[in-house]
Each structure stands twice: as C-alpha cells, then as structure tokens.
Design an enzyme around this catalytic site. Sequence first.
Site, PDB file in Angstrom:
ATOM      1  N   TYR C  53       0.833  -1.207   0.000  1.00  0.00           N
ATOM      2  CA  TYR C  53       0.000   0.000   0.000  1.00  0.00           C
ATOM      3  C   TYR C  53       0.868   1.258   0.000  1.00  0.00           C
ATOM      4  O   TYR C  53       1.863   1.346   0.728  1.00  0.00           O
ATOM      5  CB  TYR C  53      -0.975   0.009   1.183  1.00  0.00           C
ATOM      6  CG  TYR C  53      -2.074  -1.035   1.068  1.00  0.00           C
ATOM      7  CD1 TYR C  53      -2.433  -1.595  -0.167  1.00  0.00           C
ATOM      8  CD2 TYR C  53      -2.770  -1.470   2.200  1.00  0.00           C
ATOM      9  CE1 TYR C  53      -3.449  -2.550  -0.258  1.00  0.00           C
ATOM     10  CE2 TYR C  53      -3.790  -2.415   2.108  1.00  0.00           C
ATOM     11  CZ  TYR C  53      -4.105  -2.955   0.877  1.00  0.00           C
ATOM     12  OH  TYR C  53      -5.117  -3.900   0.792  1.00  0.00           O
ATOM     13  N   SER C 210     -13.440  -2.805  -1.030  1.00  0.00           N
ATOM     14  CA  SER C 210     -14.288  -1.964  -1.895  1.00  0.00           C
ATOM     15  C   SER C 210     -15.774  -2.200  -1.651  1.00  0.00           C
ATOM     16  O   SER C 210     -16.542  -2.426  -2.592  1.00  0.00           O
ATOM     17  CB  SER C 210     -13.956  -2.183  -3.374  1.00  0.00           C
ATOM     18  OG  SER C 210     -12.856  -1.413  -3.760  1.00  0.00           O
ATOM     19  N   PRO C 211     -16.228  -2.114  -0.394  1.00  0.00           N
ATOM     20  CA  PRO C 211     -17.650  -2.344  -0.122  1.00  0.00           C
ATOM     21  C   PRO C 211     -18.539  -1.258  -0.730  1.00  0.00           C
ATOM     22  O   PRO C 211     -19.741  -1.461  -0.864  1.00  0.00           O
ATOM     23  CB  PRO C 211     -17.724  -2.329   1.405  1.00  0.00           C
ATOM     24  CG  PRO C 211     -16.532  -1.558   1.850  1.00  0.00           C
ATOM     25  CD  PRO C 211     -15.462  -1.845   0.832  1.00  0.00           C
ATOM     26  N   LEU C 212     -17.943  -0.134  -1.110  1.00  0.00           N
ATOM     27  CA  LEU C 212     -18.704   0.914  -1.792  1.00  0.00           C
ATOM     28  C   LEU C 212     -18.311   0.972  -3.269  1.00  0.00           C
ATOM     29  O   LEU C 212     -18.576   1.952  -3.966  1.00  0.00           O
ATOM     30  CB  LEU C 212     -18.462   2.273  -1.121  1.00  0.00           C
ATOM     31  CG  LEU C 212     -18.762   2.343   0.392  1.00  0.00           C
ATOM     32  CD1 LEU C 212     -18.432   3.731   0.927  1.00  0.00           C
ATOM     33  CD2 LEU C 212     -20.226   2.003   0.655  1.00  0.00           C
ATOM     34  N   ALA C 213     -17.670  -0.108  -3.728  1.00  0.00           N
ATOM     35  CA  ALA C 213     -17.292  -0.211  -5.155  1.00  0.00           C
ATOM     36  C   ALA C 213     -16.397   0.940  -5.587  1.00  0.00           C
ATOM     37  O   ALA C 213     -16.518   1.448  -6.711  1.00  0.00           O
ATOM     38  CB  ALA C 213     -18.534  -0.305  -6.040  1.00  0.00           C
ATOM     39  N   GLY C 214     -15.509   1.333  -4.681  1.00  0.00           N
ATOM     40  CA  GLY C 214     -14.543   2.374  -5.040  1.00  0.00           C
ATOM     41  C   GLY C 214     -15.205   3.675  -5.458  1.00  0.00           C
ATOM     42  O   GLY C 214     -14.668   4.417  -6.283  1.00  0.00           O
ATOM     43  N   GLY C 215     -16.391   3.932  -4.914  1.00  0.00           N
ATOM     44  CA  GLY C 215     -17.039   5.200  -5.242  1.00  0.00           C
ATOM     45  C   GLY C 215     -18.049   5.104  -6.384  1.00  0.00           C
ATOM     46  O   GLY C 215     -18.819   6.044  -6.612  1.00  0.00           O
ATOM     47  N   PHE C 218     -21.548   6.135  -5.721  1.00  0.00           N
ATOM     48  CA  PHE C 218     -21.874   7.563  -5.589  1.00  0.00           C
ATOM     49  C   PHE C 218     -21.764   8.306  -6.914  1.00  0.00           C
ATOM     50  O   PHE C 218     -22.542   9.188  -7.200  1.00  0.00           O
ATOM     51  CB  PHE C 218     -20.926   8.245  -4.587  1.00  0.00           C
ATOM     52  CG  PHE C 218     -20.891   7.572  -3.262  1.00  0.00           C
ATOM     53  CD1 PHE C 218     -22.002   7.619  -2.430  1.00  0.00           C
ATOM     54  CD2 PHE C 218     -19.774   6.878  -2.834  1.00  0.00           C
ATOM     55  CE1 PHE C 218     -21.983   6.994  -1.199  1.00  0.00           C
ATOM     56  CE2 PHE C 218     -19.752   6.248  -1.615  1.00  0.00           C
ATOM     57  CZ  PHE C 218     -20.848   6.294  -0.785  1.00  0.00           C
TER      58      PHE C 218
END
Lengths: 300, 300, 300
Positions: C53, C210-215, C218
């Site tokens: 990272y 990525s539980p928010l699919a990397g944005g 939104f």
Amino acid sequence: MQRIQLTEDLSFSRLIHGLWRLDSWNQEKKKTLDLIKYAMEQGITTFDHADIYGGFTCEELFGQALSLEPSIREKMELVTKCGIVFEAPARPQHKSHHYNTSKKHIIESVENSLTNLKTDYIDVLLIHRPDPFMNPEEVAEAFRQLKNSGKVRHFGVSNFKHHQFTMLQSYLDEKLVTNQIELSAYQLENIEDGTLNLCLEKRMAPMAWSPLAGGALFKGTDEKSVRLRETLEKVKEEIEASSIDEVAYAWLLAHPAKIMPLIGSSQKERMARAVRSLEYHLTLDQWFEILQSSMGHDVP
Amino acid sequence: MQRIQLTEDLSFSRLIHGLWRLDSWNQEKKKTLDLIKYAMEQGITTFDHADIYGGFTCEELFGQALSLEPSIREKMELVTKCGIVFEAPARPQHKSHHYNTSKKHIIESVENSLTNLKTDYIDVLLIHRPDPFMNPEEVAEAFRQLKNSGKVRHFGVSNFKHHQFTMLQSYLDEKLVTNQIELSAYQLENIEDGTLNLCLEKRMAPMAWSPLAGGALFKGTDEKSVRLRETLEKVKEEIEASSIDEVAYAWLLAHPAKIMPLIGSSQKERMARAVRSLEYHLTLDQWFEILQSSMGHDVP
Amino acid sequence: MQRIQLTEDLSFSRLIHGLWRLDSWNQEKKKTLDLIKYAMEQGITTFDHADIYGGFTCEELFGQALSLEPSIREKMELVTKCGIVFEAPARPQHKSHHYNTSKKHIIESVENSLTNLKTDYIDVLLIHRPDPFMNPEEVAEAFRQLKNSGKVRHFGVSNFKHHQFTMLQSYLDEKLVTNQIELSAYQLENIEDGTLNLCLEKRMAPMAWSPLAGGALFKGTDEKSVRLRETLEKVKEEIEASSIDEVAYAWLLAHPAKIMPLIGSSQKERMARAVRSLEYHLTLDQWFEILQSSMGHDVP
C-alpha cells in the site's frame, strides 16, 4: 416400471409426473384424479409439485382430487418445493419477487403444502432455487424440525450448482437425496458445467425438468432446434419410435446418472409415449449423434 | 535426467517422448528403434501413446520397432490411452466419432494396445477424454480387471477438469496417477481454470501435451503468438539458450507442479534441445514476463 | 460493536479500518494516531494493511503513529499481506511486476512489515493474490516458521477462488482464517461464482474490500451504477438512513456469511456512518431489490 432407490426407505418411479401446469388444464377434480390414477397404473407413482405452481394454486387442485380417494396417498411419493416468493392473489402478503429460505418461511411453506395437498407428510421437500441470501444454519434447523415432526421424510434441492450444493450439504444432518435440474437434449448446461457429474459423485439421482426443452424440440425455429429436431427424427426412424419425444426421453434415460425425467402433460397419450421410451435402446453412435447435433460440433 | 515419482513403484522421466505423429515420420522400424534408444540414452524412458494415434496405427509401428530389441521394454514406461472412437481404415467396425468408456471397450482397447505395442503390460492407461456418457462403475470394473490381470499397472486421465476428475476418482479403488493436459506458455486455460491447481492438490504430476502449442510459438501470426515469441526471444538471449523452444520448456519445468512435457519430435536435435532446457533457470521476473506476455496484460 | 470470532483465540471487529490510502491523506502522525483512536472508540479494533500500500509506504506511516502510543497495540488486531512485487522507489531491488510467494519472500516481507508497523507480531497475514507460480510447500514452510517464531498468529488469503483456496489449504497445518474478497452491492462476482459460498462452507468469515465499489455507487455514470444508486436512495428513505453508503454497508452486513467490510476513509463522519449502518435492518424485499437492481434482472 423401473424404480430408483433414493435412500434405504424411499424410491421414486423412473418417470415422474410434474404438476406445474395443473391449473392451466382447467379440469374437474374427478378428471385430475383420473389422470393421477392413470399415471399410477403406468407405474408413475411420484408426483412433483412446488408451492408456487399456478401462482400458489396447483397443490390445492391436486389435493382436492386426492381427497376424492385418500387411500391412494400411501401408494405415491409427493415432492414439493419452497423458497421462491412472488406477488400473487393467493399470497396477498407477498410484496415482491425474491427468495426466502429462512427457517420460518420453510416451515410455513410446508404447512401450507400439507394443507393444500391434503396429506400428512411430504416425501421429499426441495429448496427450489439456490438463494444468494441463504442462511444454511436456518435451513438445517428447519429440515431438522420438519423431519422430527414427521412432516417431511427427506430433503433435496433444485437448480443447485456444485458450490451451492456442497455448501448447504455441509450444514445438514442427512444427505440431500436429489437435485432437480434442467436437462434435455437441447439444454446441456448441467452436463457441461459439471452439475450432472456432481450427482454421479454424490450417488444421487437427479430429476430432470423440461426434458423436452419446453417444446423447443417440436416447435423451435432457432438453428439449434431445427438441427436437433432433424437428428431426433432420424433416430426416431432408426429405433422405430412413434415420435421424437420418445427419443428425447430415451436419450436422458440412457445416461448412467439415473436421470428421472418429469412428464408434465395432462394427456394420457403423451404420458404413454414417455412410458414407451423406457423400452428403447439407443446405441452409443445415436446418443452422441444427438449430443453433437445439440452442441453444433463434434466432441474433441 | 530427473525422474518424477508417480506412485511408490512407478516413476516417469521428467521429459516424455510423445508418439502421436510416429506414422507421419514414414521411417523404417530400425530408425524408430534408433530414435527410441537415443531418447533412452538422454534419460527419456517414458513413451506416450494412444490407441487412436495415426488412425489407430502408431502403437503398432512402435511395437514393430520394439520387437527388434525386446529387452529394452523393461527399461521404459509405456503410457497409452483409450476411449475415443472414430472412423478409420484400421477400425472398420467404427461407424461414427464418439467416446466409449464402457468396460467392454476399455478392455478390448487395452488388448489391442498390448498386441500392437508388443508388450505384456501397460505402465499407465489413460482415459483419453472426459466422456459425458461415462458410467464410472464400468470404468472402475474395467480398471480392476486390468489391474488384477497384470495388464495395466496404473491408471490416469487426460483432459479432465475438476468435476470430471473428482467424480471418476470417487468410484475407483486406487488413486489416478496423472492427468495429461494441454499446457504451454501459449495455452494457459488449464492454469486459469484451476486444473493445474487440482493436480497440486491431489499431489499428482501432470503430463503436458503441446508444450510448444503445436508450433504456434514458432510460426503463429496472431497477435498473441507474435507477442509471446518476442518475449521468448528476449528471455532466450538473457539465459543464453539456443532456441525459444528451450525457453518454452524451461517455463513449464520451472513450475512447482512437476509438469512433465511431451516431446513429440523425430529429430534428435530437437529432443536434445528439450533435454538442455532442464538446465536453464528462469527468474521470477522472466517467468511472469512470459506469462503476462501470453495473457496480454499484467497480473492484477 | 459486534465481533466476529475467527479462531478460538482471535476475533475481529465487524467493521475493519483499511489503510490502503493512508499515504494519500498526507497527514501528521499525530492526526493518524487520532484517527486510529477514534476508530477504536467506535469499536473498530481491526486494521488492514498490505506491504504494497502506498508503494510500500503505508505500513510505516501507521507504525510511526502507533509509536506515539505503543500501548494501544495490544488492543487492536493488525492484518497485513504479502506476495505482490512491483517497481517502487521504496523497493529499488524490484525489477518488474509479478507475484512472489516463495518462503524467502514471505518471511522477508513479514520482517519488513513488523519493522514498519513497529510491532512484534502480525495477527493475520494474508497471501495477497493467488499466485499461478505458487509452491504451496514453500508457503506452508513459511507459515510454519512464522507461526513458531510468534511473528504471525494466523494466516489467510485474499482474492482466492475455490480451486486456489482448497489447493493451498491442503498443504497447511492450520485452517486459513479468512479470505479478503471484493464484495459490494455493485460487484457481485464473488457471490455469483461461489467464492462467498466457499466461505460459508469453510465456516470462515470473509473480509470485503471496496464495499462501496470504489465510489461507483456515488459517482458512477454507467447504467448499472445509476440503476443501483436509485434503488439505494429509495431504500435509504425507507429505512431512514442518512446516506446511501449506510445502505450499501447494511446490505453486506445483513448477509449470513458474516462479511466484514473494510472502511477506508480518513474522515470520522464517514466512519461514523459505517458504524451506524450496523443498526439498520433490511427486509428481504429490500435486500433482493438491491441485488436485482445490481444484476439488472430478477432472480429466476
């Protein structure tokens, strides 16, 4: 008729009568009883249901016929399914289409099925579809409770792929006794993706739904249907069968996996043709000719 | 030459001579014997056959050469295969192309192979292709009978995917000793779909057919071939190899799965190059550069 | 906060703080410490790292913050990963992008992680990606040595499919304790291909990256993102959540597989929203409405 031993204490007839269109036959319960008895005379003693068939109405139509002569219940095997929810007049509480394999839903669904089918027990209960939201511990608890109460004798699944099957099985006390899958000379997916091999590996005979591909074999106009129909006609002549559906059934019955095709017709003549198919013998050349005609190319 | 232990009582040479084009070499049996002995001098003691090679003729050509000097039989391992049927002058009874893994066919095929190869036993018999009509109980019976009679020492498969392998294995008395699969820097399917991992999981060294992608590495004009050839050339310079086939072999040999490549050439020089490839060491950078060049993109 | 028991002697917080962008936050180590402590006050005690990272820099930034208050180390669980190599200023010895799961590399990578994170032990070490060149015996030896030395308590994997997982597991002394996979209402691949079922079958709670699919949830402008965002907005209103990310987390948390989402934000408010999502309850109708909106069609 040949019988398939599913467990020590349970066998199915090689051909199974499927009731998913019973509501559309629009017939008196006497006529339904007559059809059931005709099937049983042919040796077809296993009847396949699901809570959802006919918008949650077919089980009851069968039960009404059965109540005219309750003594035949003991001479048949009843299969039903649960786990699919959708909006229907018979289920006003349903708000949308989804799966429900919670303990509560499975048990309630069986209670409904028992009431509708007018019977005290289900021989085999199937989870209708692999549920991406399945809690396997809840399924296991529901099965345990239904088994202990005597309401369901054995359990199976339908349309399960390898990973769905082995996952659920790992939570259960007893072996799943069947997997009801789509299988026909036209629809080879479950052969190609290993689902049929899973059945062989688990020593578990599969039930085959849409063994005639929902009519595509007779009426389909796509290239594959036309090609396959031609081959079935050719083999029909060779084995002196009277129709291509006999060949299509014989193709499934020849397979070593002990496939049990569902016959979903209200017409005795069609049922009789399915029964006749048990007597035909396909050569290896013929079996592969049909397979390759469906695939559209030779095996490698 | 390094040897790979397949079972307690059987090992293969790391490189295996493949005879699938023996008929096309159009050579005297003395020359074939000479080639066999050359291979054995290099340490290549394992020879790969199939009943079908050369339209069911290659086994016999090999057997004729072997009969010139029968004493070398004991110093080699013979692999052959069965299960594919197609029309050929040498098999007038064959009517069409299909698979046949019945007990009767497997046993008859081995009897033919023994006669043609002029030997009393096969070291390893492979089922050539996964048969969608396979009756695993029949295969198990055939294997048992062939083992007990001493006609076949061990059994394996070829071109089997995970579900085909575990299904058949579950019916057999003994462990399958190998899976002969297509594998090369060009053809990654069996790496990507888990077949190579299955071999690692089962502690079973795979044989690799078409390790040079049937010549695509040298002559292919598709984008992938061109790209991969360029990378192989680059690595060839780096490791000071004399040809890209050495690099292609070294790429397979470097893998931890103990891959045994089939060398299918009649030319001693090509065989010698394969043998030299055992001495090259690829760095991780080089191994992945070749992999990624074949995939057309980096690993994630 | 709910905790997930991974082994008898190890549990994770249900939500996990992910540090993969720590370098990009460009903040003083005091501020990083403050964020860590804020997370822990919320009950988020598990922190997810990888050697790579920030181009091999994030672990050290975390360690510098931790060294301001070393006593909190014992109150948290540290996860890190190894196995990916690429060129970066912090690793001048790296010549190209590839995987390295050799014993030597795994052990050296852990030594680096311990130094950078300023800790004596890693709670869970993950193999970052399935390595097509993996030598499972070397991985097993590395794990054994790291376990015995007390440098790593437990081991897991990341992005492994079924065949990669069962292969590696078959070589290890102890059970892999987790599989960190990409999982969100937007990215269903690991649900559809059976990887999530594997976790259920192995009684192993997955971590979800990525539980928010990397944005994408939104800001995505593709058809799927727009469709899914609309559904999340609708469900947000129904459950009276304050933002769609709460719904997206709640969708994962509702699943029986005990999914542990990674929260990768430096903003306390976003972290707080994730924590609030633990309190929402989705109905089955809502869960499937989101699923089907992502799939673009109903379940069968």
